[in-house]
Motif scaffolding. Sequence first.
Motif, short mmCIF file in Angstrom:
data_model
loop_
_atom_site.label_atom_id
_atom_site.label_comp_id
_atom_site.label_asym_id
_atom_site.label_seq_id
_atom_site.Cartn_x
_atom_site.Cartn_y
_atom_site.Cartn_z
N LEU A 1 -4.12 4.91 3.32
CA LEU A 1 -4.11 5.61 4.07
C LEU A 1 -4.62 6.48 4.72
O LEU A 1 -4.88 6.54 5.63
CB LEU A 1 -2.07 5.74 4.26
CG LEU A 1 -1.41 4.12 3.90
CD1 LEU A 1 -0.22 5.02 3.81
CD2 LEU A 1 -1.76 4.20 5.70
N TYR B 1 6.20 6.43 4.37
CA TYR B 1 5.87 6.43 3.64
C TYR B 1 5.81 7.86 1.94
O TYR B 1 6.45 7.61 1.90
CB TYR B 1 4.43 5.62 3.42
CG TYR B 1 4.01 4.87 2.34
CD1 TYR B 1 4.33 3.55 2.38
CD2 TYR B 1 3.51 5.92 1.17
CE1 TYR B 1 4.31 3.42 1.61
CE2 TYR B 1 3.08 4.93 0.01
CZ TYR B 1 3.58 3.58 -0.16
OH TYR B 1 3.59 3.31 -1.05
N SER C 1 -1.54 -3.89 2.56
CA SER C 1 -2.92 -2.88 2.97
C SER C 1 -3.70 -3.63 3.97
O SER C 1 -5.22 -3.03 3.90
CB SER C 1 -3.33 -1.92 1.57
OG SER C 1 -2.78 -2.00 1.30
N GLY D 1 2.02 -0.51 -4.17
CA GLY D 1 2.60 1.13 -3.95
C GLY D 1 4.10 0.73 -3.89
O GLY D 1 4.73 -0.20 -3.78
N LEU D 2 4.87 1.47 -3.22
CA LEU D 2 6.48 1.53 -2.88
C LEU D 2 7.02 0.30 -1.37
O LEU D 2 7.52 -0.54 -1.93
CB LEU D 2 6.29 3.33 -1.83
CG LEU D 2 6.12 3.81 -2.71
CD1 LEU D 2 6.79 5.38 -1.68
CD2 LEU D 2 7.81 4.16 -3.65
N GLY D 3 5.66 -0.36 -1.19
CA GLY D 3 6.06 -1.72 -0.30
C GLY D 3 6.44 -2.65 -1.74
O GLY D 3 6.74 -3.49 -1.05
N ASN D 4 5.95 -2.71 -2.69
CA ASN D 4 6.48 -4.06 -4.05
C ASN D 4 7.34 -3.28 -4.41
O ASN D 4 8.52 -4.15 -4.68
CB ASN D 4 5.14 -4.04 -4.46
CG ASN D 4 3.69 -4.54 -4.11
OD1 ASN D 4 3.41 -3.06 -3.65
ND2 ASN D 4 2.97 -5.27 -5.05
N SER E 1 -4.82 0.87 -3.83
CA SER E 1 -3.87 0.41 -1.91
C SER E 1 -3.00 -0.35 -2.27
O SER E 1 -2.02 0.41 -1.78
CB SER E 1 -5.20 1.04 -1.76
OG SER E 1 -4.39 0.86 -0.19
N ALA E 2 -3.18 -1.56 -2.68
CA ALA E 2 -2.13 -2.44 -2.25
C ALA E 2 -0.97 -2.05 -2.92
O ALA E 2 0.23 -2.15 -2.61
CB ALA E 2 -2.82 -3.84 -1.97
N PHE F 1 1.56 -5.60 5.04
CA PHE F 1 2.70 -4.70 4.25
C PHE F 1 2.13 -3.85 3.13
O PHE F 1 1.21 -3.20 2.39
CB PHE F 1 3.69 -4.23 4.59
CG PHE F 1 4.46 -2.60 3.94
CD1 PHE F 1 4.17 -1.36 5.31
CD2 PHE F 1 4.96 -1.67 2.98
CE1 PHE F 1 3.93 -0.17 4.56
CE2 PHE F 1 4.79 -0.70 2.64
CZ PHE F 1 4.81 0.16 3.75
N SER F 2 2.28 -4.99 2.16
CA SER F 2 2.02 -4.48 1.03
C SER F 2 0.27 -4.95 0.63
O SER F 2 0.15 -4.45 -0.13
CB SER F 2 3.34 -5.51 0.10
OG SER F 2 3.02 -5.70 -1.21
#
Length: 451
Positions: free
Chosen positions: A323, A104, A228, A24-27, A21-22, A225-226
Amino acid sequence: MKENRGNFSSKLGVIAVAAGSAVGLGNIWRFPYIAGENGGGAFLIVYLIFVFLIGVPVMLSEFAIGRKAGCNAYGTFKKLSPKGAWWLVGLMGILAAIMIFSFYGTVAGWTLEYVKKAICDEFAGQDLGALSQSFSDFTTSPTMPLVWMVVFVALTALIILGGVEKGIEKVSKFLMPLLFVLIIAVCIRAVTLPNASKGLEFLFKPDWSSLTFKGVLMALGQAAFSLSIGMGTMITYGSYIKKDTPLTATAIEIASCDTIVALLGAIMVFPTLAFLGAESTGGPGLVFVTLPAIFQAMPGGYIFAILFFLLLSVAALTSTISLLEVPVSFLVDEFNMSRRKATLLSSSVIILLGVFCTLSFGLLSDFTIFGKTIFDLFDYTTANIMLTFGALFIVIYVGWFFGRKNFVDELTAGGRGNVVLAKIISIIVKFIAPIGIGLVAIGTFVIGGIV
Ligand code: PHE
């Protein structure tokens, strides 16, 4: 709880799924461009402090109450504090999950297009200008980005229908390590490019004058965000963790994995930018323009590009699964809806909002609210406002209302884990985290206006 609630089979299962979950595109997509826009090195230091001093305690708070209650984000507060208004925090989290998925999904859709581009060898021979042009040609078009977004949401919905154990756990355990290996390979190429040191300097040499108060808020928002956190994903996942698993080490491991991938994400991007001689360090197109450039400079780049974008979409998928699980478990638990119906309803709403986010780059690019397109507005308000305040209320709740004994008991699974560390964390949750988050939020509001 309901008989259709599952459990993660092992500690590795929990880590794999929560890290899925953590990470993802956030990283890979968000972190490099937000760090770039906020000055690089100084932002990075503030970010790291936030992840470990605030992020980990918030994640633990979420796990603890989620497992204690065995419920979704809303039901957890309703069950633990039936008289208070804390359920509003859960409800805000569910709204945040829907809004995050809506924008997202747009970017996740882009990754699918880039898998296609990679397969068709479309990057070959393109310089920076051509790569930017093809990114903007694609994202501004009114059709394909929409198609890919819908495909992505549908894919997520299919996996959610498979249930917790079968669906989420299997996908995460196998593919995330593979992505990690690939990222390392790309990083090695990036740091050996001519001029790479300039990019690394930007990332690792703090220039404090480039960090604004708003940048500090963005660092906190990006950390939330990153990881989650701040919106109920980890409450929901906490409800699936077995009672005898101590939580502290798990959260630290997840946060470390997440941070390493974000750092590697930035290490792929900035040396490549320096190599290309590019001026710009920001914008949502950043990785979609720089990565194809680095693949061209790698032996076997054609294969690397395909695999990379494919695995990046899988990383995005394990995040969107978490999500979607937030509203779905809410509808199943609270409205007795079947999993199938809950999934269909939630994903339809997400697709509807996703259409507006996706078109923000083309047809709706002139439609702005507070000077932001719908995409930017969703991105900015969820990460920097909803998750920040969500995290604030969660630590206040756990620190002041959940009870220290309950919290320490959950963290250590009834004394199995490290009790001293758990006590330190309970102090951070009670005092340091709320003051820290509160100061950043209020400071930004006072100094710059929040949007
Ligand atoms: N943490 C995910 C990422 O970095 C995004 C996400 C945010 C997922 C909030 C779930 C909840 O890509």
